[in-house]
Design a protein around this motif. Structure first.
Motif, mmCIF file in Angstrom:
data_model
loop_
_atom_site.group_PDB
_atom_site.id
_atom_site.type_symbol
_atom_site.label_atom_id
_atom_site.label_comp_id
_atom_site.label_asym_id
_atom_site.label_seq_id
_atom_site.Cartn_x
_atom_site.Cartn_y
_atom_site.Cartn_z
ATOM 1 N N GLY A 45 -5.098 11.727 -15.404
ATOM 2 C CA GLY A 45 -3.959 12.579 -15.061
ATOM 3 C C GLY A 45 -3.122 11.969 -13.962
ATOM 4 O O GLY A 45 -3.240 10.782 -13.658
ATOM 5 N N ARG A 46 -2.291 12.788 -13.359
ATOM 6 C CA ARG A 46 -1.390 12.310 -12.310
ATOM 7 C C ARG A 46 -1.816 12.867 -10.958
ATOM 8 O O ARG A 46 -1.863 14.082 -10.768
ATOM 9 C CB ARG A 46 0.041 12.750 -12.588
ATOM 10 C CG ARG A 46 0.670 12.061 -13.767
ATOM 11 C CD ARG A 46 2.130 12.509 -13.909
ATOM 12 N NE ARG A 46 2.737 11.917 -15.066
ATOM 13 C CZ ARG A 46 3.474 10.813 -15.029
ATOM 14 N NH1 ARG A 46 3.672 10.206 -13.886
ATOM 15 N NH2 ARG A 46 3.996 10.321 -16.125
ATOM 16 N N ALA A 47 -2.080 11.969 -10.037
ATOM 17 C CA ALA A 47 -2.345 12.373 -8.657
ATOM 18 C C ALA A 47 -1.001 12.661 -7.989
ATOM 19 O O ALA A 47 -0.012 11.994 -8.279
ATOM 20 C CB ALA A 47 -3.073 11.256 -7.917
ATOM 21 N N ASP A 48 -0.974 13.632 -7.110
ATOM 22 C CA ASP A 48 0.281 13.936 -6.427
ATOM 23 C C ASP A 48 0.812 12.711 -5.688
ATOM 24 O O ASP A 48 2.000 12.438 -5.722
ATOM 25 C CB ASP A 48 0.102 15.109 -5.455
ATOM 26 C CG ASP A 48 -0.008 16.431 -6.192
ATOM 27 O OD1 ASP A 48 0.638 16.590 -7.249
ATOM 28 O OD2 ASP A 48 -0.740 17.312 -5.715
ATOM 29 N N TYR A 49 -0.086 11.976 -5.036
ATOM 30 C CA TYR A 49 0.311 10.755 -4.351
ATOM 31 C C TYR A 49 -0.811 9.737 -4.397
ATOM 32 O O TYR A 49 -1.982 10.094 -4.329
ATOM 33 C CB TYR A 49 0.649 11.012 -2.868
ATOM 34 C CG TYR A 49 1.764 11.987 -2.699
ATOM 35 C CD1 TYR A 49 3.086 11.579 -2.844
ATOM 36 C CD2 TYR A 49 1.516 13.319 -2.416
ATOM 37 C CE1 TYR A 49 4.127 12.479 -2.721
ATOM 38 C CE2 TYR A 49 2.551 14.226 -2.286
ATOM 39 C CZ TYR A 49 3.847 13.803 -2.437
ATOM 40 O OH TYR A 49 4.876 14.691 -2.319
ATOM 41 N N ALA A 50 -0.421 8.471 -4.468
ATOM 42 C CA ALA A 50 -1.355 7.358 -4.290
ATOM 43 C C ALA A 50 -0.887 6.584 -3.074
ATOM 44 O O ALA A 50 0.317 6.371 -2.889
ATOM 45 C CB ALA A 50 -1.370 6.461 -5.517
ATOM 46 N N LEU A 51 -1.836 6.173 -2.247
ATOM 47 C CA LEU A 51 -1.531 5.385 -1.061
ATOM 48 C C LEU A 51 -1.983 3.953 -1.307
ATOM 49 O O LEU A 51 -3.095 3.725 -1.787
ATOM 50 C CB LEU A 51 -2.245 5.960 0.159
ATOM 51 C CG LEU A 51 -1.956 7.441 0.458
ATOM 52 C CD1 LEU A 51 -2.730 7.900 1.682
ATOM 53 C CD2 LEU A 51 -0.477 7.682 0.627
ATOM 54 N N PHE A 52 -1.108 3.005 -0.976
ATOM 55 C CA PHE A 52 -1.370 1.597 -1.253
ATOM 56 C C PHE A 52 -1.367 0.793 0.041
ATOM 57 O O PHE A 52 -0.577 1.054 0.949
ATOM 58 C CB PHE A 52 -0.288 1.024 -2.179
ATOM 59 C CG PHE A 52 -0.400 1.498 -3.589
ATOM 60 C CD1 PHE A 52 -1.007 0.698 -4.547
ATOM 61 C CD2 PHE A 52 0.089 2.738 -3.957
ATOM 62 C CE1 PHE A 52 -1.117 1.138 -5.859
ATOM 63 C CE2 PHE A 52 -0.023 3.178 -5.271
ATOM 64 C CZ PHE A 52 -0.628 2.376 -6.217
ATOM 65 N N LEU A 53 -2.259 -0.179 0.083
ATOM 66 C CA LEU A 53 -2.321 -1.126 1.187
ATOM 67 C C LEU A 53 -2.530 -2.503 0.584
ATOM 68 O O LEU A 53 -3.472 -2.703 -0.196
ATOM 69 C CB LEU A 53 -3.480 -0.760 2.117
ATOM 70 C CG LEU A 53 -3.576 -1.485 3.441
ATOM 71 C CD1 LEU A 53 -2.325 -1.277 4.287
ATOM 72 C CD2 LEU A 53 -4.804 -0.992 4.197
ATOM 73 N N ASN A 54 -1.629 -3.415 0.884
ATOM 74 C CA ASN A 54 -1.689 -4.775 0.330
ATOM 75 C C ASN A 54 -1.781 -4.771 -1.197
ATOM 76 O O ASN A 54 -2.537 -5.538 -1.792
ATOM 77 C CB ASN A 54 -2.859 -5.551 0.929
ATOM 78 C CG ASN A 54 -2.728 -5.704 2.429
ATOM 79 O OD1 ASN A 54 -1.639 -5.913 2.944
ATOM 80 N ND2 ASN A 54 -3.841 -5.574 3.133
ATOM 81 N N GLY A 55 -1.033 -3.871 -1.837
ATOM 82 C CA GLY A 55 -0.983 -3.815 -3.286
ATOM 83 C C GLY A 55 -2.154 -3.124 -3.964
ATOM 84 O O GLY A 55 -2.195 -3.025 -5.181
ATOM 85 N N GLU A 56 -3.104 -2.633 -3.186
ATOM 86 C CA GLU A 56 -4.292 -1.966 -3.734
ATOM 87 C C GLU A 56 -4.252 -0.469 -3.439
ATOM 88 O O GLU A 56 -3.879 -0.065 -2.334
ATOM 89 C CB GLU A 56 -5.566 -2.534 -3.098
ATOM 90 C CG GLU A 56 -5.777 -4.010 -3.307
ATOM 91 C CD GLU A 56 -6.338 -4.321 -4.685
ATOM 92 O OE1 GLU A 56 -7.047 -3.472 -5.248
ATOM 93 O OE2 GLU A 56 -6.047 -5.417 -5.187
ATOM 94 N N THR A 57 -4.669 0.342 -4.403
ATOM 95 C CA THR A 57 -4.792 1.772 -4.161
ATOM 96 C C THR A 57 -5.950 1.998 -3.196
ATOM 97 O O THR A 57 -7.071 1.555 -3.457
ATOM 98 C CB THR A 57 -5.094 2.529 -5.474
ATOM 99 O OG1 THR A 57 -4.111 2.217 -6.440
ATOM 100 C CG2 THR A 57 -5.117 4.030 -5.238
#
Length: 110
Positions: free
Chosen positions: A61-73
């Motif tokens: 499904g869809r998460a409200d937000y994904a947080l990324f650091l250096n291109g990685e979730t």
């Protein structure tokens, strides 16, 4: 830490003034409370898609937000309106866990 303390006080004030809105409207929670205040105070560039992506698709499904650091979730954030008690209902946490397990990321729920 002072920026986070200030953000929390701002969020608490908004909730005090507009509780009925936030108890019914998840989108208002996302825009008024999480994005503009808390995430910025935590150091995430809310307007940078290299760091924060709304409605991130996962296998479950869809998460409200994904947080990324250096291109990685590194984390998913799932918002709920204030009428949802995540301590009494396990489905919101299960939902977040499914997103995390689909990518192997960490989780954060609000």
């Amino acid at each position: 830490m002072q920026g986070l303390e200030s953000a929390v006080l701002t969020v608490m004030s908004r909730i005090g003034k507009h509780r009925s809105l936030y108890e019914k409207n998840e989108e208002a929670v996302k825009q008024h409370l999480i994005g503009g205040e808390i995430m910025t105070a935590l150091g995430w560039d809310w307007n940078n898609p290299e760091e924060v992506r709304p409605e991130e698709r996962t296998e479950d499904g869809r998460a409200d937000y994904a947080l990324f650091l250096n291109g990685e979730t590194v984390a998913f954030l799932e918002a709920k309106n204030l009428g949802v008690n995540i301590l009494k209902r396990d489905e919101p946490l299960r939902q977040l866990a499914r997103y995390c397990f689909s990518r192997g990321g960490l989780s954060t729920g609000y």
